[in-house]
Design an enzyme around this catalytic site. Structure first.
Site, PDB file in Angstrom:
ATOM      1  CE1 TYR A 111      -3.083  -3.056   0.445  1.00  0.00           C
ATOM      2  CE2 TYR A 111      -4.552  -1.220   0.849  1.00  0.00           C
ATOM      3  CZ  TYR A 111      -4.361  -2.544   0.547  1.00  0.00           C
ATOM      4  OH  TYR A 111      -5.439  -3.365   0.344  1.00  0.00           O
ATOM      5  CE  LYS A 124       1.809 -17.754   0.523  1.00  0.00           C
ATOM      6  NZ  LYS A 124       0.998 -18.960   0.642  1.00  0.00           N
ATOM      7  CG  ASP A 134      -1.938 -19.583   2.196  1.00  0.00           C
ATOM      8  OD1 ASP A 134      -1.498 -19.623   3.353  1.00  0.00           O
ATOM      9  OD2 ASP A 134      -1.292 -19.996   1.214  1.00  0.00           O
ATOM     10  CG  ASP A 147      -8.091  -3.893   2.339  1.00  0.00           C
ATOM     11  OD1 ASP A 147      -9.216  -3.776   2.844  1.00  0.00           O
ATOM     12  OD2 ASP A 147      -7.723  -3.242   1.348  1.00  0.00           O
TER      13      ASP A 147
END
Ligand code: NAD
Length: 494
Positions: free
Chosen positions: A138, A185, A218, A242
């Site tokens: 972002y 991740k 995930d 988000d």
């Protein structure tokens, strides 16, 4: 309005709040929320501001102007409706710009189920997502580098990780939460997400009374969708937060119910999780609850606990009585109401408490949402330049990596050796595989020749040699080791 509420509300000191209604359903839900605030907390005054589409059209490319900066700085709080952001091109997101301009580093998104009054697969769900709000992809730093390849920089800083992780643990401690889960991740992004995870593990040790664990994002998101009750507080980088919070809000009951606060050291912004919902704008269909609960968070932040308690309980009572907007209309609904009628229903119930859902009682003490966080002192480490990754736009010789590698080997000396070439991260030289897909974007890794101490001038000289040989460098990344630890990723297949 009930006599129970008025005396407490009137005692509150005057306070002005900056308000921006935003785009799409923004004006109608803001109107509904201000109606309720005016009744519950007459001490509040509102300074209206323009952000979003109207500001763009007036020529402010950031989507807001100096008046917004001055007002938010002066009042230290902004209640903001959703903003329409053009997709895939056009203006940058006002939301992201506001969060970053005002240093709003923590985005708090509580996702709660209101079973059985709002249909949910997960009765009892009560999760708070703490999303890092300033960094990650972002940062919005993107480039087209070749005909075929574009890139987005993912920036993660140690102070940024420390601030958000500590915020999550402080939040858990202040609110009696039992567990903080970190989601990243870092099996793939070992440096960026790896830093976030490492900082989480370090800070978790300072809060022994709070359980902590880590999940890969995930599977964590999948578990959030099917079994959210296993989570309590979740802290995660910006992009994952988000997505995860939309999933959590939706499975709790409706995205239309979820509030959020954006907390910084000097000011805070309160907004619903949902967007400007252009598909239902102007039709009195929108649920104002997300923004209303955001306003409740704002009142708590401002220490106006009495008004926050009154509004929250009146809202719960309205839900229980089955007065529902279209998005949550279901088996337990009694009457479908529009945006403004819903607001009136809440106003009518100010001073009442819910009968079945546990009532809310915000403590009277001033409870700023922003704990005072101690910054760790910056640690300076020994930084050694070990080489450089040079990214080339090259589209010759049928994209045969050997036809690129051989001349670069010759150019590399005497300071460097060409260690490898990758294409989209996969090693293609030396000894690449014919089957690997190849674009026009090549990362050429030059490392220092054994025993040679590199300086930036060596890199500049290498780039000059490459340019003179007709190679077009589109980007370089210096390769450093910090205290002897390699600070750059390996190639796939290296
Ligand atoms: P959205 O949240 O606006 O809408 C998704 C779906 O949820 C739509 O069907 C919509 O009708 C419904 N919905 C959303 N809020 C609702 C409410 N309060 N009551 C009833 N139904 C509601 O998401 P989107 O369609 O992906 O985005 C629309 C625009 O909003 C885009 O320009 C996007 O960039 C922007 N956006 C802004 C914010 C923000 O301002 N913080 C957040 C997300 C998206």
């Amino acid at each position: 309005m009930s006599a129970q509420l008025k005396p407490a509300a009137v005692l509150l000191p005057a306070k002005t709040v900056a308000v921006a209604e935003g785009d799409g359903i923004g004006p109608e839900i803001t109107r509904a929320v201000l109606r309720i605030l005016a009744e519950a907390d007459p001490g509040l005054a509102f300074q209206p501001l323009t952000v979003g589409l109207q500001a763009y059209l007036a020529g402010h490319s950031a989507g807001f102007d100096r008046r917004v900066i001055d007002a938010v700085t002066e009042h230290a709080v902004l209640l903001k409706g959703p903003i329409t952001t053009p997709q895939g091109g056009g203006y940058k997101s006002v939301n992201v710009s506001l969060r970053k301009t005002f240093g709003l580093y923590a985005n708090l998104r509580p996702c709660v189920a209101y079973h059985p009054f709002v249909a949910t697969h997960h009765p009892g769900m009560d999760v708070v997502i703490v999303r890092e709000n300033e960094e990650d992809t972002y940062a919005g730093i993107e480039h087209q580098q070749t005909d075929e390849v574009v890139q987005c920089l993912k920036l993660v800083s140690r102070p940024g990780c420390e601030r958000i992780v500590r915020y999550a643990f402080e939040y858990a401690r202040r609110h009696g939460r039992r567990k903080v889960t970190c989601m990243t991740k870092d099996n793939i992004m070992k440096l960026t997400d790896g830093l976030f995870h490492r900082v989480f593990d370090e800070i978790a040790r300072e809060y022994p009374e709070i359980a902590s664990d880590h999940m890969i994002i995930d599977i964590g998101t999948a578990k959030m969708a099917v079994d959210p009750r296993r989570f309590d507080v979740v802290v995660t980088p910006n992009l994952y937060g988000d997505i995860l919070s939309d999933v959590a809000a939706e499975v709790a009951g409706s995205i239309g119910l979820a509030p959020s606060s954006n907390i910084g050291r000097h000011c805070a912004m309160f907004e619903a999780v949902h967007g400007s919902a252009p598909d239902i704008a102007g039709r009195d269909l929108a649920n104002p609850s997300g923004l209303l609960l955001s306003a409740v968070m704002m009142l708590v932040h401002l220490g106006r606990a009495g008004a926050a308690t009154a509004i929250h309980n009146a809202w719960l009572r309205t839900l229980e009585e089955g007065l529902h907007t279209a998005d949550i209309f279901g088996p337990h609904s009694r009457r479908q109401v529009g945006t403004q009628a819903f607001a009136e229903a809440v106003v009518t119930r100010l001073g009442q408490r819910p009968r079945d859902i546990p009532a809310v009682d915000y403590p009277e003490r001033t409870m700023s949402s922003a704990p005072v966080l101690l910054e760790a002192a910056a640690v300076s480490r020994e930084k050694t330049l070990e080489g450089v990754d040079v990214f080339l736009h090259w589209d010759q010789a049928e994209r045969n990596p050997d036809a690129l590698g051989h001349p670069l080997q010759a150019i590399a000396g005497p300071d460097f050796r060409l260690a490898l070439i990758t294409n989209r991260g996969v090693k293609v030289y030396p000894s690449g595989l014919q089957q690997t897909t190849r674009t026009d974007h090549w990362r050429c890794r030059f490392q220092s020749v054994e025993g040679r101490r590199l300086t930036p001038s060596h890199i500049a000289a290498l780039l000059l040699r490459m340019a003179e040989a007709g190679f077009e460098a589109v980007k370089t990344e210096n390769l450093y080791a910090f205290d002897g630890v390699r600070g750059y990723s390996q190639a796939q297949g290296e």
